[in-house]
Motif scaffolding. Sequence first.
Motif, PDB file in Angstrom:
ATOM      1  N   THR A 133      50.598 -14.400  70.844  1.00  0.00           N
ATOM      2  CA  THR A 133      50.222 -12.980  70.972  1.00  0.00           C
ATOM      3  C   THR A 133      49.643 -12.540  69.630  1.00  0.00           C
ATOM      4  N   PRO A 134      48.397 -12.911  69.317  1.00  0.00           N
ATOM      5  CA  PRO A 134      47.858 -12.730  67.975  1.00  0.00           C
ATOM      6  C   PRO A 134      47.507 -11.291  67.605  1.00  0.00           C
ATOM      7  N   VAL A 135      47.292 -10.424  68.578  1.00  0.00           N
ATOM      8  CA  VAL A 135      46.879  -9.053  68.285  1.00  0.00           C
ATOM      9  C   VAL A 135      48.117  -8.157  68.245  1.00  0.00           C
ATOM     10  N   MET A 136      48.268  -7.399  67.153  1.00  0.00           N
ATOM     11  CA  MET A 136      49.390  -6.463  67.049  1.00  0.00           C
ATOM     12  C   MET A 136      48.864  -5.063  66.762  1.00  0.00           C
ATOM     13  N   MET A 137      49.508  -4.066  67.398  1.00  0.00           N
ATOM     14  CA  MET A 137      49.130  -2.658  67.222  1.00  0.00           C
ATOM     15  C   MET A 137      50.394  -1.844  66.996  1.00  0.00           C
ATOM     16  N   GLU A 138      50.379  -1.019  65.960  1.00  0.00           N
ATOM     17  CA  GLU A 138      51.584  -0.287  65.543  1.00  0.00           C
ATOM     18  C   GLU A 138      51.347   1.217  65.533  1.00  0.00           C
ATOM     19  N   ILE A 139      52.360   1.948  65.893  1.00  0.00           N
ATOM     20  CA  ILE A 139      52.419   3.382  65.657  1.00  0.00           C
ATOM     21  C   ILE A 139      53.843   3.705  65.211  1.00  0.00           C
ATOM     22  N   SER A 140      53.961   4.439  64.115  1.00  0.00           N
ATOM     23  CA  SER A 140      55.294   4.698  63.562  1.00  0.00           C
ATOM     24  C   SER A 140      55.313   6.043  62.860  1.00  0.00           C
ATOM     25  N   SER A 141      56.515   6.498  62.540  1.00  0.00           N
ATOM     26  CA  SER A 141      56.712   7.768  61.837  1.00  0.00           C
ATOM     27  C   SER A 141      57.734   7.549  60.727  1.00  0.00           C
ATOM     28  N   THR A 142      57.583   8.290  59.646  1.00  0.00           N
ATOM     29  CA  THR A 142      58.494   8.126  58.517  1.00  0.00           C
ATOM     30  C   THR A 142      59.030   9.479  58.056  1.00  0.00           C
ATOM     31  N   LEU A 143      60.230   9.445  57.492  1.00  0.00           N
ATOM     32  CA  LEU A 143      60.824  10.573  56.791  1.00  0.00           C
ATOM     33  C   LEU A 143      61.025  10.121  55.349  1.00  0.00           C
ATOM     34  N   PHE A 144      60.345  10.772  54.404  1.00  0.00           N
ATOM     35  CA  PHE A 144      60.247  10.273  53.035  1.00  0.00           C
ATOM     36  C   PHE A 144      60.728  11.316  52.039  1.00  0.00           C
ATOM     37  N   ALA A 145      61.395  10.854  50.968  1.00  0.00           N
ATOM     38  CA  ALA A 145      61.846  11.736  49.887  1.00  0.00           C
ATOM     39  C   ALA A 145      61.319  11.207  48.561  1.00  0.00           C
ATOM     40  N   GLN A 146      60.529  12.023  47.846  1.00  0.00           N
ATOM     41  CA  GLN A 146      59.994  11.662  46.525  1.00  0.00           C
ATOM     42  C   GLN A 146      61.087  11.958  45.495  1.00  0.00           C
ATOM     43  N   LEU A 147      61.862  10.941  45.134  1.00  0.00           N
ATOM     44  CA  LEU A 147      63.031  11.143  44.287  1.00  0.00           C
ATOM     45  C   LEU A 147      62.671  11.282  42.818  1.00  0.00           C
ATOM     46  N   GLU A 148      61.605  10.624  42.369  1.00  0.00           N
ATOM     47  CA  GLU A 148      61.128  10.723  40.995  1.00  0.00           C
ATOM     48  C   GLU A 148      59.628  10.958  41.019  1.00  0.00           C
ATOM     49  N   GLU A 149      59.016  11.049  39.807  1.00  0.00           N
ATOM     50  CA  GLU A 149      57.600  11.374  39.731  1.00  0.00           C
ATOM     51  C   GLU A 149      56.723  10.346  40.436  1.00  0.00           C
ATOM     52  N   HIS A 150      57.097   9.063  40.396  1.00  0.00           N
ATOM     53  CA  HIS A 150      56.235   8.021  40.928  1.00  0.00           C
ATOM     54  C   HIS A 150      56.881   7.152  42.007  1.00  0.00           C
ATOM     55  N   TRP A 151      58.096   7.438  42.450  1.00  0.00           N
ATOM     56  CA  TRP A 151      58.678   6.605  43.492  1.00  0.00           C
ATOM     57  C   TRP A 151      59.625   7.420  44.362  1.00  0.00           C
ATOM     58  N   GLY A 152      59.864   6.860  45.557  1.00  0.00           N
ATOM     59  CA  GLY A 152      60.763   7.516  46.490  1.00  0.00           C
ATOM     60  C   GLY A 152      61.217   6.542  47.563  1.00  0.00           C
TER      61      GLY A 152
END
Length: 210
Positions: A131-150
């Motif tokens: 099954t070589p073809v893959m298709m994705e749909i997703s959602s994220t909940l993100f928190a920016q904990l510092e200036e450059h990472w989270g």
Amino acid sequence: MKHFFILLLLIAFNGNSQIIKDSLLVKTDVVKDTIIDVKSSWYGRSMFLSLTTGSDTKGETLSQRICQNAEFGRSFGSVDVGIALGQFRRMVADSSSVGFSELRVTMDACQFGIFSNEISVGAGCLFNSKTPVMMEISSTLFAQLEEHWGLGFVFGNIDFVGDHNDANKSFFGLYFRYGLMRNEGGILTNKLRVIENSRKHSNRRKKTIF
């Protein structure tokens, strides 16, 4: 002669008081944080732990349901465009570990302070798979904990398509992102630290940005 000595005494006193005044005037450093908007910037993202679920996971052990990937790309305003490389521990159609490569586009749907909700869509290829073809749909909940990472939580669905086989996997995971933060308008921002050096007895200022 008396007046002459008085004049010398006054001059000496005035000079001494000026020296004391200058010695009390010290240079002060004022540190200010300046936020500027950025049009684009590089970023990195890693889903270091996730588990797949669904009917296609029957017969798989817990360790076989682990999926991991790393993504690198560039941010343009509220959109991340990157290439993800990863591996599924086991695919039912192939009964083996399968690596994949995927083009993924992620959009910052909404932002509340350091928290954001993102929507991702992607398409890619499973290597040496039925099954070589893959298709994705997703959602994220993100928190920016510092200036450059989270850190964030991601959940979504991936469809796998082949000539004679189809498969589907849902997944839930945790991920780490390194890159510039976004403001509440979804625009990339960078914090610059400005140091102003000044003396109280003059209006001269020297600014240094680093």
